[in-house]
Scaffold this motif. Structure first.
Motif, PDB file in Angstrom:
ATOM      1  N   TYR A   4      10.314 -30.976  33.836  1.00 51.87           N
ATOM      2  CA  TYR A   4      10.846 -32.027  32.970  1.00 51.87           C
ATOM      3  C   TYR A   4      10.548 -31.794  31.493  1.00 51.87           C
ATOM      4  CZ  TYR A   4      11.297 -34.653  37.340  1.00 51.87           C
ATOM      5  OH  TYR A   4      11.637 -35.058  38.604  1.00 51.87           O
ATOM      6  N   ARG A  14      12.592 -49.447  45.255  1.00 52.68           N
ATOM      7  CA  ARG A  14      12.933 -48.278  44.432  1.00 52.68           C
ATOM      8  C   ARG A  14      14.281 -47.699  44.840  1.00 52.68           C
ATOM      9  NH1 ARG A  14       7.347 -47.299  45.027  1.00 52.68           N
ATOM     10  NH2 ARG A  14       7.717 -45.845  46.755  1.00 52.68           N
ATOM     11  N   ALA A  69      17.492 -47.437  42.323  1.00 53.28           N
ATOM     12  CA  ALA A  69      18.181 -46.163  42.100  1.00 53.28           C
ATOM     13  C   ALA A  69      19.677 -46.310  42.369  1.00 53.28           C
ATOM     14  CB  ALA A  69      17.584 -45.081  42.997  1.00 53.28           C
ATOM     15  N   ASN A 111       5.224 -41.240  34.117  1.00 56.57           N
ATOM     16  CA  ASN A 111       4.786 -40.464  35.277  1.00 56.57           C
ATOM     17  C   ASN A 111       3.453 -41.008  35.775  1.00 56.57           C
ATOM     18  OD1 ASN A 111       4.789 -38.403  37.214  1.00 56.57           O
ATOM     19  ND2 ASN A 111       3.632 -37.017  35.893  1.00 56.57           N
ATOM     20  N   LYS A 169       2.195 -45.801  41.637  1.00 53.89           N
ATOM     21  CA  LYS A 169       3.634 -45.794  41.910  1.00 53.89           C
ATOM     22  C   LYS A 169       3.947 -46.454  43.249  1.00 53.89           C
ATOM     23  CE  LYS A 169       7.538 -42.741  42.902  1.00 53.89           C
ATOM     24  NZ  LYS A 169       8.028 -41.340  42.992  1.00 53.89           N
ATOM     25  N   PRO A 214      12.182 -46.729  40.372  1.00 52.24           N
ATOM     26  CA  PRO A 214      11.766 -45.337  40.189  1.00 52.24           C
ATOM     27  C   PRO A 214      11.081 -45.198  38.835  1.00 52.24           C
ATOM     28  CG  PRO A 214      14.068 -45.472  40.915  1.00 52.24           C
ATOM     29  CD  PRO A 214      13.638 -46.864  40.564  1.00 52.24           C
ATOM     30  N   THR A 215      10.256 -44.188  38.663  1.00 54.99           N
ATOM     31  CA  THR A 215       9.622 -43.993  37.364  1.00 54.99           C
ATOM     32  C   THR A 215      10.696 -43.696  36.325  1.00 54.99           C
ATOM     33  OG1 THR A 215       9.343 -41.598  37.614  1.00 54.99           O
ATOM     34  CG2 THR A 215       7.622 -43.013  38.533  1.00 54.99           C
ATOM     35  N   GLU A 270      11.998 -40.231  36.575  1.00 53.48           N
ATOM     36  CA  GLU A 270      12.971 -40.041  37.646  1.00 53.48           C
ATOM     37  C   GLU A 270      14.325 -40.636  37.278  1.00 53.48           C
ATOM     38  OE1 GLU A 270       9.842 -40.184  41.431  1.00 53.48           O
ATOM     39  OE2 GLU A 270      10.762 -42.028  40.668  1.00 53.48           O
ATOM     40  N   ARG A 271      14.323 -41.779  36.624  1.00 56.63           N
ATOM     41  CA  ARG A 271      15.588 -42.440  36.276  1.00 56.63           C
ATOM     42  C   ARG A 271      16.348 -41.649  35.210  1.00 56.63           C
ATOM     43  NH1 ARG A 271      14.280 -48.827  35.601  1.00 56.63           N
ATOM     44  NH2 ARG A 271      16.468 -49.045  36.244  1.00 56.63           N
ATOM     45  N   HIS A 277      15.968 -38.460  34.534  1.00 63.04           N
ATOM     46  CA  HIS A 277      16.359 -37.178  35.130  1.00 63.04           C
ATOM     47  C   HIS A 277      17.633 -37.335  35.955  1.00 63.04           C
ATOM     48  CE1 HIS A 277      16.020 -33.208  36.888  1.00 63.04           C
ATOM     49  NE2 HIS A 277      16.049 -33.742  38.099  1.00 63.04           N
ATOM     50  N   MET A 278      17.748 -38.438  36.704  1.00 69.96           N
ATOM     51  CA  MET A 278      18.952 -38.693  37.485  1.00 69.96           C
ATOM     52  C   MET A 278      20.182 -38.761  36.582  1.00 69.96           C
ATOM     53  SD  MET A 278      21.381 -41.166  38.346  1.00 69.96           S
ATOM     54  CE  MET A 278      20.645 -42.761  37.997  1.00 69.96           C
TER      55      MET A 278
END
Length: 418
Positions: free
Chosen positions: A36, A355, A359, A391, A397, A404-405, A408-409, A411-412
């Motif tokens: 990341y 979560r 998402a 993170n 978590k 989601p963290t 993660e969000r 990155h998606m």
């Protein structure tokens, strides 16, 4: 027996706090995984060094408080029972009235008041952290006002539920848990209906969105998704916090689309639209109703397990504990301990499903708006204003993150752009 429990509590709780401190401050890595680094999900690309430092400090201290308070509720209720306060509360209630419909709420008031008093330092510590790190803007008097509102709403709700529960226990020795669960169904539905129109306005002022052009855009999204809303509400959260939020809640005629004024002042219109599309996604995918199904399923299992555990406990140790049976209100602290432990065990499962739903709502929102830059920008701004940890440590978590963290969000969204 009592001395042993007190002794081991005084030994084990400090050891637990030490392990929590070591886990959060020594053993957890706040770094960004190599995959990341340099991406839009890397906080170094959108936060200053000082913001990163504050975010990590704030997250560590807040997470420490969260983990530290997990066994605190169990310790309080155990102490109330072991030191005879529960029987004193029962006797006082019965001295006021021999009718359980009166004596039980009095007992609940005494227990709730004591619990609130003992946990107040931890609640204030949360506020102190929020103020120190610039999250909270609320005055002490304003914060105390909300604390009192929460206390009395919680007490009234709890007194009603506990009174009905113990009357059912007295009347139906083996089926009280089932009838209690059946009674929860209309109660939860009622709470979902009245929350937006009666309870929420006790804390803040709600009014129609002032920016009519933005309201038209939001309502256009709602109309496209067939959400039956004819107005958007704004709430004056800037008096209390710098954090941002938006939501769709309520059922039937109480349905409301709500934006915090902090969200409106800190995000661009296209970023606000993405956030609202996310909330609309929850409605479209019936997450509110699936959440209701989950709550009812969990409460069914929880009440049944509570029935089995309490029956075993009071049959084996009832005389030693001076408890006449499951329907004896003096045993309420034991009931609360059992329910709290079961809730704690179920929490990671609940968070996992949550979560997943969040998402799905993110994916719905980006497909609806198609504006990846606005979506990423909104999440980055949410991270900065809330000093969020992108993170978090694994335990945090899985115990507390219903989303989601942020890593993660974001990155998606980047993967969607590709």
């Amino acid at each position: 027996m009592k001395k042993k429990i007190v002794k081991w509590t005084l030994i084990l709780y400090p050891i637990y706090l030490l392990l929590v401190w070591l886990y959060l401050f020594q053993w957890s890595d706040f770094g960004v995984p190599a995959a990341y680094q340099g991406s839009a999900a890397d906080p170094a690309t959108f936060m200053t060094d000082r913001q990163l430092e504050l975010s990590q400090e704030y997250s560590r201290y807040r997470n420490f408080l969260s983990l530290a308070t997990i066994p605190l509720e169990w310790i309080i209720y155990l102490g109330v029972f072991l030191f005879g306060l529960s029987h004193l509360f029962k006797k006082f209630g019965e001295s006021i009235s021999r009718f359980r419909i009166v004596s039980i709420p009095i007992y609940v008031l005494l227990l709730s008041g004591l619990s609130w008093f003992l946990t107040f330092p931890f609640d204030y510590a949360y506020r102190f952290l929020s103020v120190r790190y610039g999250i909270s803007t609320d005055t002490f008097s304003g914060w105390m006002r909300d604390e009192m509102i929460s206390f009395w709403i919680g007490y009234i709700t709890m007194a009603l539920l506990i009174t009905v529960l113990y009357l059912l226990m007295q009347r139906f020795e083996k089926r009280w848990w089932l009838y209690a669960w059946i009674g929860l169904i209309p109660f939860i539905a009622l709470m979902m209906f009245i929350q937006p129109v009666i309870i929420d306005p006790l804390y803040n002022d709600f009014y129609e969105l002032q920016d009519k052009q933005l309201e038209e855009k939001i309502l256009a999204l709602a109309d496209e998704a067939e959400v039956p809303a004819d107005r958007v509400y704004e709430v004056n959260m800037s008096e209390e916090t710098n954090s941002m939020n938006a939501y769709v809640n309520g059922i039937g005629s109480s349905l409301r689309i709500v934006l915090w004024d902090t969200t409106l002042t800190r995000l661009k219109d296209n970023e606000v639209l993405f956030i609202m599309a996310h909330e609309i996604g929850h409605y479209v995918m019936n997450h509110l109703y699936w959440n209701l199904v989950g709550v009812l399923a969990g409460s069914f299992v929880g009440l049944y397990l509570t029935y089995r555990i309490l029956t075993w406990l009071f049959r084996r140790y009832g005389k030693r504990m001076n408890i006449k049976g499951v329907a004896d209100i003096a045993g309420l602290p034991v009931l609360f301990i059992v329910l709290s432990i079961l809730s704690f065990v179920a929490q990671p499962i609940e968070m996992t499903f949550s979560r997943g739903a969040e998402a799905d709502a993110d994916r719905y929102a980006i497909e609806m708006t198609g504006d990846v830059d606005a979506a990423i920008g909104s999440f980055q701004e949410l991270t900065v204003n809330g000093l969020s940890d992108v993170n978090p440590p694994a335990v945090i978590k899985y115990l507390y993150y219903g989303h989601p963290t942020m890593m993660e969000r974001i990155h998606m969204l980047e993967e969607y752009q590709k």
